[in-house]
Design an enzyme around this catalytic site. Structure first.
Site, PDB file in Angstrom:
ATOM      1  N   HIS A  85       0.812  -1.220   0.000  1.00 24.52           N
ATOM      2  CA  HIS A  85       0.000   0.000   0.000  1.00 24.52           C
ATOM      3  C   HIS A  85       0.849   1.275   0.000  1.00 24.52           C
ATOM      4  O   HIS A  85       0.368   2.342  -0.362  1.00 24.52           O
ATOM      5  CB  HIS A  85      -1.026   0.002   1.155  1.00 24.52           C
ATOM      6  CG  HIS A  85      -0.448   0.271   2.508  1.00 24.52           C
ATOM      7  ND1 HIS A  85      -0.171  -0.729   3.409  1.00 24.52           N
ATOM      8  CD2 HIS A  85      -0.100   1.437   3.121  1.00 24.52           C
ATOM      9  CE1 HIS A  85       0.319  -0.191   4.522  1.00 24.52           C
ATOM     10  NE2 HIS A  85       0.365   1.124   4.371  1.00 24.52           N
ATOM     11  N   ASP A 116      -0.290  -7.574   1.334  1.00 25.72           N
ATOM     12  CA  ASP A 116       0.251  -6.223   1.511  1.00 25.72           C
ATOM     13  C   ASP A 116       1.776  -6.187   1.632  1.00 25.72           C
ATOM     14  O   ASP A 116       2.328  -5.577   2.536  1.00 25.72           O
ATOM     15  CB  ASP A 116      -0.394  -5.547   2.727  1.00 25.72           C
ATOM     16  CG  ASP A 116      -0.180  -4.027   2.709  1.00 25.72           C
ATOM     17  OD1 ASP A 116       0.111  -3.473   1.631  1.00 25.72           O
ATOM     18  OD2 ASP A 116      -0.287  -3.410   3.778  1.00 25.72           O
ATOM     19  N   SER A 183       4.737   2.269   7.891  1.00 24.49           N
ATOM     20  CA  SER A 183       4.304   1.137   7.062  1.00 24.49           C
ATOM     21  C   SER A 183       5.453   0.646   6.209  1.00 24.49           C
ATOM     22  O   SER A 183       6.140   1.438   5.571  1.00 24.49           O
ATOM     23  CB  SER A 183       3.156   1.550   6.136  1.00 24.49           C
ATOM     24  OG  SER A 183       1.991   1.766   6.857  1.00 24.49           O
TER      25      SER A 183
END
Length: 194
Positions: A85, A116, A183
Site C-alpha cells: 500500500h 500487503d 508502514s
C-alpha cells in the site's frame, strides 16, 4: 563399642566429604551463572545503531500528491521489502537512507495486494548494509522493537512486546508503536533480526 565409634566416625567423615563436594559444585554453578550475566547481551542502542542503516524512507508520488513509508534491505545487492500500500497507485518512488542519499527503485520483483507486501531492488547497489531474517518466530511476551519513519521522522525507534498471534498464527500482534509512515518497516527481535 570402639568398632561402632570407628564406623560412625568413618560415616561422618564420608558425609562431610560429600557435603564439601556438593558445596564445591554449587559454588561452580554460581560462578558459571555470574559469568553468564557478565557476558551481557548487546544493548538496544548498539543494535539500533547497526540496523537503522538498512531501514529506508520511501517517497512516492501519485495524482493526489506525495506520500511516504518505510522499507528495509534484506541482501547486499539492495533487495528490499515494504508494504504494497506504500507503493499503490504511485507514478514514481525513491528510497532514502539515513544520510539522505536517494536511490531509484530499479526493479519490482514480487508483490501481493492481499498480503500487503512488495519486494523490489534499489538500482545498481553492491555491498549495501542489510538485515538478517530470524529463523524462529518470537514467543508471546518477548521484547521486540521497530525502526521506521512515522510522519517523516526518519529512523524512529519504538519498543514493545509480542502480544499475540492472529489469523491462524500468520500475523504477529505487538504493542510496539507503529504509526502512519512506518508502514513497510521491519519489526525486530532482541538480536536485531527481522
Amino acid at each position: 563399642a570402639e568398632n561402632k565409634n570407628s564406623e560412625n566416625n568413618k560415616l561422618k567423615q564420608k558425609e562431610l566429604e560429600l557435603k564439601e563436594k556438593e558445596h564445591e559444585l554449587r559454588e561452580r554453578e554460581l560462578n558459571v551463572k555470574s559469568q553468564d550475566k557478565t557476558e551481557e547481551k548487546e544493548s538496544l542502542s548498539s543494535i539500533y545503531g547497526t540496523v537503522k542503516k538498512s531501514v529506508y524512507l520511501i517517497y512516492t508520488e501519485n495524482e493526489q500528491g506525495v506520500s511516504q513509508g518505510s522499507a528495509f534491505i534484506i541482501d547486499k545487492s539492495g533487495l528490499a521489502i515494504s508494504n504494497y500500500h506504500v507503493f499503490k497507485d504511485a507514478s514514481s518512488a525513491i528510497a532514502m537512507n539515513e544520510f539522505g542519499d536517494k536511490f531509484m527503485i530499479s526493479e519490482i520483483i514480487e508483490f501481493d495486494k492481499q498480503k500487503d507486501f512488495i519486494i523490489f531492488r534499489l538500482g545498481n547497489q553492491t555491498n549495501i548494509p542489510y538485515l538478517n531474517i530470524a529463523e524462529q518466530t518470537p514467543k508471546i511476551g518477548e521484547n521486540v522493537f521497530a525502526v521506521g519513519n512515522p510522519k517523516g521522522l526518519s529512523q524512529t525507534l519504538s519498543t514493545g512486546i509480542i502480544s499475540g498471534f492472529r489469523s491462524e498464527n500468520n500475523l504477529l500482534q505487538t504493542t510496539t508503536a507503529i504509526t502512519h509512515g512506518s508502514s513497510g518497516g521491519p519489526l525486530f527481535n532482541e538480536k536485531g533480526q527481522v
